[in-house]
Write a protein that holds these residues in place. Sequence first.
Motif, PDB file in Angstrom:
ATOM      1  N   GLU A  99      57.441  43.667  42.293  1.00 51.36           N
ATOM      2  CA  GLU A  99      57.251  44.520  41.125  1.00 51.36           C
ATOM      3  C   GLU A  99      58.036  43.918  39.958  1.00 51.36           C
ATOM      4  N   PRO A 137      68.996  32.440  37.573  1.00 53.09           N
ATOM      5  CA  PRO A 137      70.269  31.742  37.406  1.00 53.09           C
ATOM      6  C   PRO A 137      70.965  31.410  38.718  1.00 53.09           C
TER       7      PRO A 137
ATOM      8  N   SER B  16      71.762  29.335  31.842  1.00 52.45           N
ATOM      9  CA  SER B  16      71.580  30.323  32.917  1.00 52.45           C
ATOM     10  C   SER B  16      71.364  31.700  32.336  1.00 52.45           C
ATOM     11  N   PHE B  18      70.189  32.408  29.432  1.00 47.22           N
ATOM     12  CA  PHE B  18      68.905  32.442  28.748  1.00 47.22           C
ATOM     13  C   PHE B  18      67.769  32.746  29.724  1.00 47.22           C
ATOM     14  N   PHE B  19      67.867  32.210  30.926  1.00 55.24           N
ATOM     15  CA  PHE B  19      66.786  32.400  31.886  1.00 55.24           C
ATOM     16  C   PHE B  19      66.948  33.655  32.737  1.00 55.24           C
ATOM     17  N   ALA B  20      68.041  34.417  32.507  1.00 53.69           N
ATOM     18  CA  ALA B  20      68.228  35.646  33.276  1.00 53.69           C
ATOM     19  C   ALA B  20      67.270  36.715  32.776  1.00 53.69           C
ATOM     20  N   SER B  21      66.871  37.605  33.681  1.00 51.11           N
ATOM     21  CA  SER B  21      66.023  38.731  33.308  1.00 51.11           C
ATOM     22  C   SER B  21      66.775  40.018  33.618  1.00 51.11           C
ATOM     23  N   HIS B  23      65.587  42.799  34.505  1.00 44.12           N
ATOM     24  CA  HIS B  23      65.019  43.346  35.737  1.00 44.12           C
ATOM     25  C   HIS B  23      64.746  42.193  36.699  1.00 44.12           C
ATOM     26  N   MET B  24      65.001  42.443  37.984  1.00 43.50           N
ATOM     27  CA  MET B  24      64.621  41.473  39.012  1.00 43.50           C
ATOM     28  C   MET B  24      64.096  42.242  40.220  1.00 43.50           C
ATOM     29  N   PRO B  25      63.104  41.679  40.914  1.00 41.44           N
ATOM     30  CA  PRO B  25      62.606  42.365  42.114  1.00 41.44           C
ATOM     31  C   PRO B  25      63.649  42.316  43.230  1.00 41.44           C
ATOM     32  N   CYS B  29      62.646  44.681  49.242  1.00 43.23           N
ATOM     33  CA  CYS B  29      61.488  45.573  49.136  1.00 43.23           C
ATOM     34  C   CYS B  29      60.576  45.247  47.957  1.00 43.23           C
ATOM     35  N   GLY B  30      60.989  44.325  47.078  1.00 41.38           N
ATOM     36  CA  GLY B  30      60.143  43.904  45.963  1.00 41.38           C
ATOM     37  C   GLY B  30      60.181  44.838  44.765  1.00 41.38           C
ATOM     38  N   ALA B  31      60.909  45.943  44.845  1.00 45.04           N
ATOM     39  CA  ALA B  31      60.947  46.893  43.723  1.00 45.04           C
ATOM     40  C   ALA B  31      61.660  46.275  42.530  1.00 45.04           C
ATOM     41  N   SER B  32      61.172  46.603  41.344  1.00 38.74           N
ATOM     42  CA  SER B  32      61.804  46.111  40.126  1.00 38.74           C
ATOM     43  C   SER B  32      63.095  46.893  39.883  1.00 38.74           C
ATOM     44  N   ARG B  45      58.686  51.253  51.473  1.00 42.10           N
ATOM     45  CA  ARG B  45      58.409  50.141  50.568  1.00 42.10           C
ATOM     46  C   ARG B  45      58.798  48.805  51.216  1.00 42.10           C
ATOM     47  N   PHE B  49      56.219  45.811  51.761  1.00 41.78           N
ATOM     48  CA  PHE B  49      56.528  44.485  51.197  1.00 41.78           C
ATOM     49  C   PHE B  49      56.419  43.418  52.293  1.00 41.78           C
ATOM     50  N   HIS B  53      53.496  40.272  52.806  1.00 43.01           N
ATOM     51  CA  HIS B  53      53.727  38.839  53.007  1.00 43.01           C
ATOM     52  C   HIS B  53      53.120  38.327  54.311  1.00 43.01           C
TER      53      HIS B  53
END
Lengths: 140, 88
Positions: A99, A137, B16, B18-21, B23-25, B29-32, B45, B49, B53
């Motif tokens: 997600e 990162p 590093s 700059f490329f961080a987000s 939100h991360m899954p 469980c893949g949840a944001s 969940r 998940f 896969h």
Amino acid sequence: MADAKQIVRRLIEEPWTGNMDVIDELIGSGYIGYDPSAPEPISGPDGARTQIQQYIDGFPNGRITVDDQIAEGDKVASRWTARGTQTGEVAGIAPTGKEVTVSGLTISRLEDGKVVEEWTTWDTLGMLVQLGAIPAPAQA
Amino acid sequence: MKNGTAKDGFPEAAMSSFFASRHMPCAECGASVAAEETHTCDPERVLEFRLFHLRDSMSAFDDDLRGYLESAEGRFEQWLAERDRPPP
């Protein structure tokens, strides 16, 4: 300008709830859309439909929520958040089951109650990082 | 890469960041999950998940089983099972 805001909100949110008819209803025939993630400007309602559909195919349960809007003259600025699980291919990335949450900004210009021009920037890089297409990162 | 200066002159720590987000899954469980959020996986969940896969393996299971049963090893296993089957 409440109507203009509502028109833009519907156009951003409703295709993701299954109402693709909103594109023909609210996009003018001479529509041009600019999005850095698209190699060429998006042209007309058909171009907009194709652009949106490719992301809906990748994130079938996805939803976009307009968080804030500002209107001035014939333009509406919208800040939005998109959230969905990638169960289809997106930008060549095989389904991950992950997600993702991304945010974006769209400025829309309206004529006669329809959107005729749009400038969108959104967190494309964040989507790629969240899907693992670009190392996070900790992995870099 | 370790902290320091990259060849092109950009500090790596900045790269590093700059490329961080935000939100991360979740890896389980893949949840944001937002960076500031405390996350506990929903067991359902997690299961979904993992099954997601395994979807290719699951859809290939019948073909894999058929192939195995037609192989020398599979045919021998069937013969052995038949031989050792208890009488009704």
